[in-house]
Design a protein around this motif. Structure first.
Motif, PDB file in Angstrom:
ATOM      1  N   VAL A 181      54.205  39.696  21.381  1.00 34.98           N
ATOM      2  CA  VAL A 181      54.490  40.177  20.030  1.00 34.98           C
ATOM      3  C   VAL A 181      55.242  41.497  20.132  1.00 34.98           C
ATOM      4  CG1 VAL A 181      53.492  41.027  17.877  1.00 34.98           C
ATOM      5  CG2 VAL A 181      52.524  39.009  18.990  1.00 34.98           C
ATOM      6  N   ASP A 182      56.455  41.532  19.602  1.00 27.19           N
ATOM      7  CA  ASP A 182      57.266  42.752  19.581  1.00 27.19           C
ATOM      8  C   ASP A 182      56.899  43.559  18.343  1.00 27.19           C
ATOM      9  OD1 ASP A 182      59.236  44.724  19.439  1.00 27.19           O
ATOM     10  OD2 ASP A 182      60.773  43.407  20.260  1.00 27.19           O
ATOM     11  N   ILE A 183      56.390  44.767  18.564  1.00 25.38           N
ATOM     12  CA  ILE A 183      55.944  45.620  17.474  1.00 25.38           C
ATOM     13  C   ILE A 183      56.904  46.791  17.272  1.00 25.38           C
ATOM     14  CG2 ILE A 183      54.446  47.073  18.892  1.00 25.38           C
ATOM     15  CD1 ILE A 183      53.525  45.642  15.439  1.00 25.38           C
ATOM     16  N   SER A 184      58.145  46.635  17.719  1.00 27.93           N
ATOM     17  CA  SER A 184      59.120  47.725  17.634  1.00 27.93           C
ATOM     18  C   SER A 184      59.340  48.202  16.203  1.00 27.93           C
ATOM     19  CB  SER A 184      60.464  47.286  18.230  1.00 27.93           C
ATOM     20  OG  SER A 184      60.332  46.933  19.584  1.00 27.93           O
ATOM     21  N   ASP A 185      59.166  47.302  15.233  1.00 29.20           N
ATOM     22  CA  ASP A 185      59.369  47.680  13.833  1.00 29.20           C
ATOM     23  C   ASP A 185      58.138  48.326  13.208  1.00 29.20           C
ATOM     24  OD1 ASP A 185      57.690  45.501  13.677  1.00 29.20           O
ATOM     25  OD2 ASP A 185      59.054  44.248  12.495  1.00 29.20           O
TER      26      ASP A 185
END
Length: 214
Positions: A181-185
């Motif tokens: 899961v990419d949580i960059s935002d």
């Protein structure tokens, strides 16, 4: 309706919002069912500094070599507890991969946790690898400093980038079902929905009945 008893391990370096995700998952109706009041289903962590009697001390991740037996016994105790209470939801904010990462970096020692995964996999444990782009760590740090009691741990963002690269290798080697899961935002609610979608699609919200533990 079927009983919901998801078992989720959140792994990743610091500033990937694992704790925020853990709390959100623990209260989401798709994960734990509808609730009219706040309930005390467990969110646990290997990051607890329970081996020392001072703040930000040592624990299951950053133990010293002379504490190895204590750490392994603690993992054995946790997995036995999961086996005994298999029909319940467990959300874990950092666990054995974080231990592997720290011990490799600090002492160049690899701990083989296949025995742990072999016992957790039949219980339905799944791993969520929380990541972010290198350039997004700075914004995450700003948010964390608003609440952190130990801000100095976030001074070196490049250390987190290096940790994340090592964690990627450890995640690639795990035998547990895994979602990245990419949580960059920094959008925790959206990440929770992606996790819920994955659990529903893979049967990770419920489990089949098993023989009673012995």
């Amino acid at each position: 309706m079927a009983k919901l008893c998801p078992k989720i391990i959140l792994e990743g370096t610091r500033l990937t919002f694992k704790t925020e995700l853990a709390f959100a998952l623990n209260e989401h109706p798709r994960i734990v069912g509808p609730r009219k009041y706040r309930y005390h289903s467990p969110v646990i962590s290997a990051e607890w500094c329970a081996f020392t009697n001072f703040p930000w001390g040592r624990g299951l991740i950053n133990f010293e070599p002379q504490e190895e037996a204590l750490a392994i016994e603690t993992y054995q105790t946790w997995v036995r507890l999961f086996e005994l209470q298999r029909y319940y939801s467990w959300i874990i904010d950092r666990f054995h991969l974080s231990t592997q990462m720290y011990q490799l970096q600090r002492y160049d020692k690899h701990y083989d946790f296949r025995w742990l995964e072999d016992r957790m996999r039949p219980l339905g444990f799944r791993l969520v690898f929380c990541t972010r782009t290198p350039e997004s760590f700075a914004a995450a740090r700003i948010e964390r400093l608003k609440v952190s009691g130990n801000p100095a741990q976030y001074d070196d963002l490049q250390a987190f980038v290096a940790e994340q690269k090592l964690m990627q290798q450890l995640v690639a080697a795990t035998t547990l079902p895994t979602l990245t899961v990419d949580i960059s935002d920094n959008d925790v609610p959206a990440a929770v929905e992606r996790i819920a979608d994955w659990l529903e699609a893979t049967g990770g919200l419920t489990m089949e009945s098993m023989p009673s533990p012995t």
